[in-house]
Design a protein around this motif. Structure first.
Motif, short mmCIF file in Angstrom:
data_model
loop_
_atom_site.label_atom_id
_atom_site.label_comp_id
_atom_site.label_asym_id
_atom_site.label_seq_id
_atom_site.Cartn_x
_atom_site.Cartn_y
_atom_site.Cartn_z
N LEU A 98 0.71 -1.21 0.11
CA LEU A 98 0.08 0.21 -0.07
C LEU A 98 0.75 1.22 0.01
O LEU A 98 0.38 2.18 -0.78
CB LEU A 98 -0.87 -0.12 1.32
N GLU A 99 1.93 1.36 0.71
CA GLU A 99 2.86 2.59 0.66
C GLU A 99 3.47 2.91 -0.74
O GLU A 99 3.63 3.84 -1.03
CB GLU A 99 3.94 2.08 1.65
N ASP A 105 -2.97 4.00 -9.53
CA ASP A 105 -3.43 2.47 -9.49
C ASP A 105 -4.39 1.95 -8.44
O ASP A 105 -5.17 1.18 -8.85
CB ASP A 105 -2.15 1.59 -9.41
N LEU A 106 -4.24 2.57 -7.16
CA LEU A 106 -5.18 2.24 -6.28
C LEU A 106 -6.68 2.62 -6.79
O LEU A 106 -7.48 1.91 -6.45
CB LEU A 106 -4.90 2.89 -5.19
N GLU A 148 -4.40 -13.23 6.45
CA GLU A 148 -3.08 -12.10 6.64
C GLU A 148 -2.98 -11.62 5.05
O GLU A 148 -2.84 -12.28 4.00
CB GLU A 148 -2.08 -12.53 7.13
N ALA A 149 -2.87 -10.42 4.80
CA ALA A 149 -2.78 -9.85 3.44
C ALA A 149 -1.53 -9.15 3.34
O ALA A 149 -1.39 -8.03 3.75
CB ALA A 149 -3.89 -8.85 2.94
N ARG A 150 -0.46 -9.88 2.87
CA ARG A 150 0.67 -9.03 2.83
C ARG A 150 1.10 -8.74 1.25
O ARG A 150 0.88 -9.82 0.43
CB ARG A 150 2.03 -10.06 3.39
N PHE A 151 1.72 -7.59 1.07
CA PHE A 151 2.03 -7.29 -0.63
C PHE A 151 0.93 -7.05 -1.39
O PHE A 151 1.17 -6.68 -2.53
CB PHE A 151 3.01 -8.40 -1.24
N VAL A 152 -0.40 -7.44 -0.95
CA VAL A 152 -1.45 -7.21 -1.82
C VAL A 152 -2.61 -6.47 -1.00
O VAL A 152 -3.63 -6.90 -1.24
CB VAL A 152 -2.09 -8.55 -2.55
N GLY A 153 -2.25 -5.32 -0.23
CA GLY A 153 -3.27 -4.85 0.60
C GLY A 153 -4.27 -4.09 -0.15
O GLY A 153 -5.23 -4.11 0.38
N GLY A 154 -3.86 -3.66 -1.37
CA GLY A 154 -4.99 -2.95 -2.14
C GLY A 154 -6.05 -3.98 -2.57
O GLY A 154 -7.43 -3.59 -2.46
N TYR A 155 -5.69 -5.19 -2.82
CA TYR A 155 -6.65 -6.23 -3.23
C TYR A 155 -7.34 -6.66 -2.31
O TYR A 155 -8.73 -6.90 -2.10
CB TYR A 155 -5.97 -7.45 -4.02
N ALA A 156 -6.64 -6.74 -1.09
CA ALA A 156 -7.37 -7.17 0.41
C ALA A 156 -8.39 -6.18 0.70
O ALA A 156 -9.71 -6.49 1.20
CB ALA A 156 -6.43 -7.52 1.21
#
Length: 285
Positions: A98-99, A105-106, A148-156
């Protein structure tokens, strides 16, 4: 509901879960309206639908564009006379945390994953109300709600919003006495692989705990079963049910708790009013 001759609109139909859903519906004799931005791929899916015994009608559509989605619904009605099932299967991911994800894109991700489903429901529900029946199915994920959502926070984030949207839509329809339209959320036990694969390539690590991301065909079978026998939430995958049970308390229990809390607050407020009224009465006396 029988799928033979039913009119099924599928967004994201050019690949992944959307494509698999469209083909399985066509195999049951459905008339499938295919929506995605990639017109050549849609044409291929339409031809495959016809080979499987159904009908395939390609309507290139950007689901983030509300007017385009309304046009998609009108095209389905003009071609086949109505809409029995609407499947929101369009989705995308961002290969960054997310950062690091660009704001543009978001916004696009939320436009496709969340607003795309909102646009679909807003286009389909009035048509279904006039028909007196219909099923809206959103393909989300337990990622962002129980995993847990790592590296795909936008999708989560988008899948969590989609789950909430479905809950609200169900409540709004029920509040006006509309029980003929089913709103269903399909929740695979892991993210849809084609959506998050870029994040895996960039990070070198899987962006979720090992909960068995389901193949597109498996999720599509769950979507088809839901179209035939609608349910509010459909869990897909070996570990989906225990994860959901642990992380998501039953909605009915939450509602009862909310009503109980609200009742206590109202009771306290009423008691305070009585006390104050009694005090004023004593002062006058």
């Amino acid at each position: 509901m029988r799928l033979r001759d039913a009119v099924v609109v599928v967004t994201g139909a050019s690949s992944g879960v959307g494509r698999a859903t469209a083909l399985q519906c066509a195999g049951r004799g459905a008339r499938v309206v295919l929506a995605a931005r990639n017109a050549p791929q849609l044409g291929e899916v339409a031809r495959e639908c016809r080979r499987r015994g159904g009908e395939g009608y390609a309507v290139p559509t950007d689901v983030a564009d509300e007017r385009a989605v309304r046009d998609l619904a009108m095209a389905a009605v003009a071609r086949f006379g109505g809409i029995d099932v609407w499947v929101n299967a369009a989705g995308m991911g961002i290969p960054a945390g997310l950062e690091q994800a660009p704001g543009r894109d978001l916004r696009r991700l939320l436009g496709v994953n969340v607003l795309g489903a909102v646009h679909g429901a807003r286009a389909a529900v009035p048509i279904m109300q006039r028909q007196g029946r219909g099923v809206v199915i959103d393909v989300a994920s337990l990622l962002g709600t129980a995993v847990e959502a790592r590296f795909v926070g936008g999708y989560a984030m988008s899948t969590a919003a989609l789950v909430t949207f479905d809950e609200v839509l169900r409540e709004e329809l029920a509040s006006v006495g509309e029980h003929r339209i089913a709103v269903c959320t399909v929740l695979p036990g892991g993210p849809r692989t084609p959506v998050v694969r870029p994040a895996v390539r960039r990070s070198g690590r899987a962006p979720w705990r090992p909960v068995s991301a389901r193949p597109s065909e498996c999720v599509a079978r769950a979507v088809v079963r839901t179209a035939v026998r609608p349910r509010s939430r459909v869990l897909v995958g070996r570990y989906a049910r225990p994860l959901h049970a642990v992380h998501a308390p039953p909605l009915a229990a939450v509602r009862r708790g909310s009503l109980w809390t609200a009742g206590r607050r109202v009771g306290r407020a009423a008691a305070m009013l009585v006390v104050r009224a009694a005090a004023r009465h004593r002062m006058r006396a």
